[in-house]
Design an enzyme around this catalytic site. Sequence first.
Site, PDB file in Angstrom:
ATOM      1  CD  GLU A  70      -2.885   1.181   2.370  1.00  0.00           C
ATOM      2  OE1 GLU A  70      -2.741   0.345   3.276  1.00  0.00           O
ATOM      3  OE2 GLU A  70      -3.756   2.068   2.397  1.00  0.00           O
ATOM      4  CG  ASP A 101      -2.284  13.615   0.434  1.00  0.00           C
ATOM      5  OD1 ASP A 101      -3.186  13.708   1.287  1.00  0.00           O
ATOM      6  OD2 ASP A 101      -1.123  13.249   0.706  1.00  0.00           O
ATOM      7  CE  LYS A 121      -2.285  25.945  -4.565  1.00  0.00           C
ATOM      8  NZ  LYS A 121      -1.061  26.338  -3.862  1.00  0.00           N
ATOM      9  CG  ASP A 143     -12.436  11.446  -0.355  1.00  0.00           C
ATOM     10  OD1 ASP A 143     -11.299  10.940  -0.347  1.00  0.00           O
ATOM     11  OD2 ASP A 143     -12.622  12.672  -0.220  1.00  0.00           O
ATOM     12  CB  THR A 194      -8.185   3.363   4.738  1.00  0.00           C
ATOM     13  OG1 THR A 194      -8.889   4.555   4.399  1.00  0.00           O
ATOM     14  CG2 THR A 194      -8.071   2.458   3.520  1.00  0.00           C
ATOM     15  CE1 TYR A 200      -5.820  10.421   6.463  1.00  0.00           C
ATOM     16  CE2 TYR A 200      -7.228  12.084   5.466  1.00  0.00           C
ATOM     17  CZ  TYR A 200      -6.094  11.743   6.173  1.00  0.00           C
ATOM     18  OH  TYR A 200      -5.229  12.731   6.602  1.00  0.00           O
ATOM     19  CD  GLU A 201     -12.938   2.696   2.574  1.00  0.00           C
ATOM     20  OE1 GLU A 201     -11.785   2.223   2.750  1.00  0.00           O
ATOM     21  OE2 GLU A 201     -13.774   2.165   1.825  1.00  0.00           O
TER      22      GLU A 201
HETATM   23  C1  LIG Z   1      -4.979  11.346   2.832  1.00  0.00           C
HETATM   24  S1  LIG Z   1      -3.781  10.310   3.541  1.00  0.00           S
HETATM   25  C2  LIG Z   1      -4.509   8.689   3.352  1.00  0.00           C
HETATM   26  C3  LIG Z   1      -3.896   7.702   4.285  1.00  0.00           C
HETATM   27  C4  LIG Z   1      -4.461   6.262   4.194  1.00  0.00           C
HETATM   28  N1  LIG Z   1      -4.237   5.697   2.886  1.00  0.00           N
HETATM   29  C5  LIG Z   1      -5.913   6.216   4.537  1.00  0.00           C
HETATM   30  O1  LIG Z   1      -6.739   5.988   3.634  1.00  0.00           O
HETATM   31  O2  LIG Z   1      -6.241   6.362   5.715  1.00  0.00           O
HETATM   32  C6  LIG Z   1      -2.519  10.295   2.272  1.00  0.00           C
HETATM   33  C7  LIG Z   1      -1.206   9.703   2.750  1.00  0.00           C
HETATM   34  O3  LIG Z   1      -0.329   9.630   1.651  1.00  0.00           O
HETATM   35  C8  LIG Z   1       0.987   9.939   2.083  1.00  0.00           C
HETATM   36  N2  LIG Z   1       1.761  10.392   0.914  1.00  0.00           N
HETATM   37  C9  LIG Z   1       1.475  11.421   0.079  1.00  0.00           C
HETATM   38  N3  LIG Z   1       2.406  11.517  -0.902  1.00  0.00           N
HETATM   39  C10 LIG Z   1       3.299  10.519  -0.663  1.00  0.00           C
HETATM   40  C11 LIG Z   1       4.489  10.092  -1.327  1.00  0.00           C
HETATM   41  N4  LIG Z   1       4.930  10.717  -2.413  1.00  0.00           N
HETATM   42  N5  LIG Z   1       5.154   9.040  -0.821  1.00  0.00           N
HETATM   43  C12 LIG Z   1       4.700   8.383   0.281  1.00  0.00           C
HETATM   44  N6  LIG Z   1       3.577   8.741   0.952  1.00  0.00           N
HETATM   45  C13 LIG Z   1       2.885   9.791   0.473  1.00  0.00           C
HETATM   46  C14 LIG Z   1       0.799  11.002   3.150  1.00  0.00           C
HETATM   47  O4  LIG Z   1       1.899  11.059   4.029  1.00  0.00           O
HETATM   48  C15 LIG Z   1      -0.486  10.522   3.826  1.00  0.00           C
HETATM   49  O5  LIG Z   1      -0.222   9.708   4.956  1.00  0.00           O
END
Ligand SMILES: C[S@@+](CC[C@H](N)C(=O)[O-])C[C@H]1O[C@@H](n2cnc3c(N)ncnc32)[C@H](O)[C@@H]1O
Length: 228
Positions: free
Chosen positions: A55, A129, A133, A166, A205, A207-208
């Site tokens: 993941e 994420d 932008k 989402d 997850t 966030y889910e």
């Molecule tokens: C919105 S959170 C979602 C976390 C998890 N997947 C969930 O659904 O609960 C996005 C995660 O992606 C990680 N992330 C974003 N860009 C990344 C990258 N280039 N390499 C590793 N992790 C990254 C962030 O640190 C963050 O923990």
Amino acid sequence: MTSDDHKTPMLEPDDFVIVRKRKKYRFAQFANTRNCYELVQWQKLDKKSSEIVLEVGAGTGLFLVELATLHPEKTYIALDVKADRLQKGGREAESRGLNNIFFVRSRADQLLQVVSAGSVQELWLTFSDPFPKKSDAKRRLTAPNFLEIYKKALVFKNAELYMKTDSHALFDWSLEQFAAHNWQIQQLTNDLHESNLEDEYKIMTTYEKKWTQQNLPIYFVSVAPNHR
Ligand SMILES: C[S@@+](CC[C@H](N)C(=O)[O-])C[C@H]1O[C@@H](n2cnc3c(N)ncnc32)[C@H](O)[C@@H]1O
């Protein structure tokens, strides 16, 4: 009453100290949890796993902890840049006595330093994420530079990438990237939890859980790389 009265109260210097201490404490937890690794530590291990479930941007990694509990025969790796998040999954996996899941602090573009080319069976992108932008499009985890890396990891027969989000905008944009880079859609729904897709995809997850509590639909797609 001035307009400032509606704002969050200003933090005092001591509050910052508490927040920083909490983060420091979580970083220490990461360092002290048996299944959590910095990339350099992970690279020194003698690993022979293949058919890995990975993941990327796993956050707490608690989704993979549930999958690892269901499938002790498989190897799971949760990758994220944030140690304070990953340590939560690491500690949960430890408390369950799991020895088939690992938490590696690494960036997504370093993925092929975490796993060997061709060693991944399933790659999950969950609630990545959206980076709305246009100038940040390259940072989205379904951007072409990342898809190239994932393709190198996913060479098994039936190897697939699974995405849950989402964000309608990120989902649409990602579908365009998959199509443009020769990935083939296997399963797709605009409402995962109302669909008849596999129950394991519906394990939530961190966030889910937040988004479904707000009754937001979850978009899901699985795609297979075309290596021709
Ligand atoms: C919105 S959170 C979602 C976390 C998890 N997947 C969930 O659904 O609960 C996005 C995660 O992606 C990680 N992330 C974003 N860009 C990344 C990258 N280039 N390499 C590793 N992790 C990254 C962030 O640190 C963050 O923990």
